[in-house]
Design an enzyme around this catalytic site. Structure first.
Site, short mmCIF file in Angstrom:
data_model
loop_
_atom_site.label_atom_id
_atom_site.label_comp_id
_atom_site.label_asym_id
_atom_site.label_seq_id
_atom_site.Cartn_x
_atom_site.Cartn_y
_atom_site.Cartn_z
CG ASP A 32 42.45 30.36 36.20
OD1 ASP A 32 42.37 31.39 36.89
OD2 ASP A 32 43.54 29.84 35.89
CD GLU A 33 42.45 34.03 40.88
OE1 GLU A 33 41.92 34.36 41.95
OE2 GLU A 33 43.56 34.44 40.51
N PRO A 68 59.85 38.30 46.85
CG PRO A 68 58.09 39.83 47.07
CD PRO A 68 59.35 39.57 46.30
CB VAL A 69 58.65 33.05 47.16
CG1 VAL A 69 57.90 31.74 47.00
CG2 VAL A 69 59.49 33.37 45.93
CG PHE A 101 48.17 42.91 31.39
CD1 PHE A 101 49.23 42.93 30.50
CD2 PHE A 101 47.79 41.68 31.96
CE1 PHE A 101 49.90 41.75 30.16
CE2 PHE A 101 48.46 40.52 31.64
CZ PHE A 101 49.50 40.54 30.73
CB ILE A 102 44.07 41.40 29.27
CG1 ILE A 102 44.93 40.66 30.29
CG2 ILE A 102 43.63 40.43 28.16
CD1 ILE A 102 44.16 39.69 31.18
N GLY A 103 43.20 44.31 28.25
CA GLY A 103 42.31 45.11 27.40
C GLY A 103 43.08 45.88 26.34
CE1 TYR A 145 39.77 39.58 39.75
CE2 TYR A 145 40.60 37.35 40.10
CZ TYR A 145 40.25 38.39 39.25
OH TYR A 145 40.38 38.21 37.88
N GLY A 170 37.54 48.87 30.20
CA GLY A 170 38.81 48.47 30.82
C GLY A 170 39.91 48.31 29.79
CE LYS A 176 36.21 53.97 39.67
NZ LYS A 176 35.59 52.90 40.50
CG LEU A 177 42.01 56.40 32.81
CD1 LEU A 177 42.43 57.80 32.35
CD2 LEU A 177 42.86 55.34 32.11
CE LYS A 199 36.56 38.78 36.42
NZ LYS A 199 36.43 39.91 35.47
P1 NAD Z 1 44.20 45.39 34.88
O1 NAD Z 1 44.07 45.55 36.35
O2 NAD Z 1 45.52 45.52 34.23
O3 NAD Z 1 43.24 46.42 34.14
C1 NAD Z 1 41.92 46.67 34.55
C2 NAD Z 1 41.42 47.88 33.76
O4 NAD Z 1 40.05 48.12 34.13
C3 NAD Z 1 42.19 49.17 34.07
O5 NAD Z 1 42.40 49.89 32.88
C4 NAD Z 1 41.27 49.93 35.01
O6 NAD Z 1 41.43 51.33 34.97
C5 NAD Z 1 39.90 49.51 34.47
N1 NAD Z 1 38.83 49.59 35.47
C6 NAD Z 1 38.84 49.12 36.74
N2 NAD Z 1 37.67 49.39 37.34
C7 NAD Z 1 36.90 50.03 36.42
C8 NAD Z 1 35.59 50.56 36.44
N3 NAD Z 1 34.83 50.47 37.54
N4 NAD Z 1 35.11 51.14 35.32
C9 NAD Z 1 35.88 51.24 34.21
N5 NAD Z 1 37.14 50.77 34.13
C10 NAD Z 1 37.64 50.19 35.23
O7 NAD Z 1 43.52 43.98 34.57
P2 NAD Z 1 43.88 42.82 33.53
O8 NAD Z 1 44.88 41.94 34.14
O9 NAD Z 1 44.11 43.43 32.21
O10 NAD Z 1 42.49 42.02 33.54
C11 NAD Z 1 41.46 42.35 32.62
C12 NAD Z 1 40.31 41.39 32.81
O11 NAD Z 1 40.75 40.06 32.60
C13 NAD Z 1 39.70 41.41 34.22
O12 NAD Z 1 38.30 41.29 34.11
C14 NAD Z 1 40.30 40.18 34.89
O13 NAD Z 1 39.44 39.69 35.90
C15 NAD Z 1 40.41 39.23 33.72
N6 NAD Z 1 41.47 38.20 33.83
C16 NAD Z 1 42.75 38.57 34.11
C17 NAD Z 1 43.74 37.59 34.14
C18 NAD Z 1 45.18 37.93 34.46
O14 NAD Z 1 45.98 37.00 34.65
N7 NAD Z 1 45.59 39.20 34.50
C19 NAD Z 1 43.41 36.25 33.88
C20 NAD Z 1 42.07 35.93 33.62
C21 NAD Z 1 41.12 36.93 33.58
O1 DAU Z 2 44.31 32.93 37.31
C1 DAU Z 2 43.89 34.13 36.72
C2 DAU Z 2 44.15 35.25 37.68
O2 DAU Z 2 45.55 35.42 37.72
C3 DAU Z 2 43.46 36.56 37.31
O3 DAU Z 2 42.08 36.38 37.34
C4 DAU Z 2 43.87 37.67 38.28
O4 DAU Z 2 43.31 38.91 37.86
C5 DAU Z 2 45.37 37.77 38.28
O5 DAU Z 2 45.78 38.72 39.26
C6 DAU Z 2 46.01 36.42 38.59
O6 DAU Z 2 45.77 36.01 39.96
P1 DAU Z 2 46.90 35.27 40.84
O7 DAU Z 2 46.58 35.50 42.25
O8 DAU Z 2 47.11 33.89 40.38
O9 DAU Z 2 48.17 36.14 40.35
P2 DAU Z 2 49.34 36.86 41.14
O10 DAU Z 2 50.27 37.38 40.09
O11 DAU Z 2 48.86 37.80 42.19
O12 DAU Z 2 50.05 35.64 41.87
C7 DAU Z 2 50.50 34.51 41.14
C8 DAU Z 2 51.05 33.51 42.14
O13 DAU Z 2 52.24 34.06 42.73
C9 DAU Z 2 50.12 33.24 43.31
O14 DAU Z 2 50.26 31.87 43.70
C10 DAU Z 2 50.63 34.14 44.42
C11 DAU Z 2 52.13 34.18 44.15
N1 DAU Z 2 52.82 35.44 44.54
C12 DAU Z 2 52.32 36.62 44.10
C13 DAU Z 2 52.92 37.79 44.43
C14 DAU Z 2 52.36 39.12 43.95
C15 DAU Z 2 53.98 35.38 45.30
O15 DAU Z 2 54.45 34.30 45.68
N2 DAU Z 2 54.60 36.55 45.63
C16 DAU Z 2 54.11 37.76 45.25
O16 DAU Z 2 54.71 38.81 45.62
#
Ligand code: NAD
Ligand code: DAU
Length: 329
Positions: free
Chosen positions: A119-120, A197-198, A11-13, A142, A7, A33-34, A146
């Site tokens: 944390d979810e 959109p909130v 974003f984070i990777g 989701y 992955g 997997k893109l 996880k």
């Molecule tokens: P992202 O959606 O930006 O990226 C996910 C990556 O994984 C993409 O490059 C995608 O192509 C790849 N991927 C998806 N399914 C796949 C598969 N089956 N095989 C191979 N590659 C695959 O995600 P992110 O926000 O960078 O999150 C990365 C990790 O961190 C995730 O495990 C997520 O649960 C965890 N995480 C994210 C957050 C957050 O706030 N974004 C917070 C805590 C934990």
């Molecule tokens: O807490 C870690 C998680 O944070 C990660 O594990 C997830 O991968 C990541 O997607 C994120 O989950 P959230 O559901 O917290 O994030 P999201 O950005 O979807 O939403 C953040 C907050 O904003 C949530 O309370 C929902 C709200 N929201 C989100 C969207 C997309 C809105 O109010 N309007 C919106 O359009």
């Protein structure tokens, strides 16, 4: 070190790969997997070997491991809560089947393994903060998948003595985050004069963590974490969604009348908060406060139109229409 980063085009990777290659001189193989969220351009300036494939495909994982690595760091996941509500199947395949295939590979080859989690898995908390000992109580497909993946990792530690650790991060934000997530969505909509959109009353609270801090925490656990241990990686600041949106309005020069309260997310968690004492005791600490990180993030999106213009004109438009019941401006 020689690492397999699953992955790594997301974003984070991609932030993690950039750090490991640039700051530690690691050699990195990326398996990705893109999906819609994976973008090779996230790594266009970073030296690495790229293998296109899914973590749930044992042949693709074997191909990636042919390059000879010492450790696997698994970021690969379906990550958007709203998409897990409208279509959970892909979440099961990637989180459950994929983590299983990677753990089998780590077991057979005796590799160090780090699972990137969230944390979810703890669910929502009204007051105080979750520790690593808090019960698991996920709310969405989701977070349930996880959690399932985390439990599988722990079982491989106990049953097969796999050298694995888990990092549970709070809400990450920063450059290169797909604009389905709150912060980049609000930044791009504000820059375009589109509605903001909130969900519901907007008083849900998230614990914001700058992406480079999260990536550094994961690297820290990779190098110093104990087998079988879980480490929370929490951000330094909490904020309500409305507060985040208002700060973005101020930073982009948009106006408050763009805020639109829309139907709430089903099963919406009210508040997340992590206690990170355990990883701090290992020597990690978040460096970037929310004000500073948000300002930098807004500036990055303003300057890097090349990154998001193809997204706003592609699959994302159809997703946006389904999710928000209106066309993107
Ligand atoms: P992202 O959606 O930006 O990226 C996910 C990556 O994984 C993409 O490059 C995608 O192509 C790849 N991927 C998806 N399914 C796949 C598969 N089956 N095989 C191979 N590659 C695959 O995600 P992110 O926000 O960078 O999150 C990365 C990790 O961190 C995730 O495990 C997520 O649960 C965890 N995480 C994210 C957050 C957050 O706030 N974004 C917070 C805590 C934990
Ligand atoms: O807490 C870690 C998680 O944070 C990660 O594990 C997830 O991968 C990541 O997607 C994120 O989950 P959230 O559901 O917290 O994030 P999201 O950005 O979807 O939403 C953040 C907050 O904003 C949530 O309370 C929902 C709200 N929201 C989100 C969207 C997309 C809105 O109010 N309007 C919106 O359009």
């Amino acid at each position: 070190m020689r690492l397999l980063v699953c992955g790594g085009a997301g974003f984070i990777g991609s932030n993690f790969v950039r750090q490991r290659v640039g700051e530690h001189g690691d050699e990195v193989v990326v398996l990705d997997k893109l999906t819609y969220a994976g973008r090779p351009e996230n790594l266009r300036d970073v030296e690495h070997v790229f293998v296109h494939g899914a973590i749930e495909d044992p042949a693709a994982v074997a191909d990636a491991l042919e390059h000879g690595v010492e450790a696997v760091v698994n970021f690969a996941a379906e990550t958007h809560v709203d998409r897990s509500i409208s279509g959970p199947e892909a979440f099961l395949r990637t989180q459950m089947d994929g983590t299983y295939v990677l753990l089998e590979a780590a077991r057979e080859r005796g590799l160090r393994y780090v699972q990137v989690s969230t944390d979810e898995v703890y669910g929502s908390i009204e007051e105080g903060s979750f520790t690593e000992a808090s019960p698991l109580n996920p709310s969405s497909p989701y977070s349930a998948t996880k959690t399932g993946a985390d439990l599988l990792v722990t079982s491989y530690v106990h049953t097969y003595a796999v050298n694995a650790s888990i990092c549970r991060g709070s809400n990450a934000y920063g450059p290169r985050q797909y604009p389905e997530k709150l912060i980049p969505l609000m930044i791009l909509n504000a820059l375009h004069g589109d509605p903001l959109p909130v969900y519901g009353d907007g008083l849900q609270v998230r614990n914001w963590l700058y992406v480079e801090d999260f990536a550094r925490g994961i690297g820290h656990v990779l190098q110093h974490g104990q087998a079988g241990a879980v480490y929370n990686v929490g951000g330094p600041d909490e904020a309500t969604n409305l507060d985040v949106v208002r700060r973005i309005i101020a930073l982009t020069g948009a106006t408050e009348d763009l805020i639109e309260h829309v139907t709430d997310r089903p099963g919406h968690d009210r508040r997340y908060s992590l206690a990170s004492d355990k990883i701090r005791a290992l020597g990690w600490q978040a460096q970037v406060r929310f004000d500073q990180g948000l300002e930098h993030t807004v500036a990055w999106y303003r300057e890097n139109t090349w990154w998001w213009e193809p997204i706003r004109s592609g699959e994302y438009r159809a997703y946006y229409e389904r999710q928000y019941g209106r066309a993107l401006g």
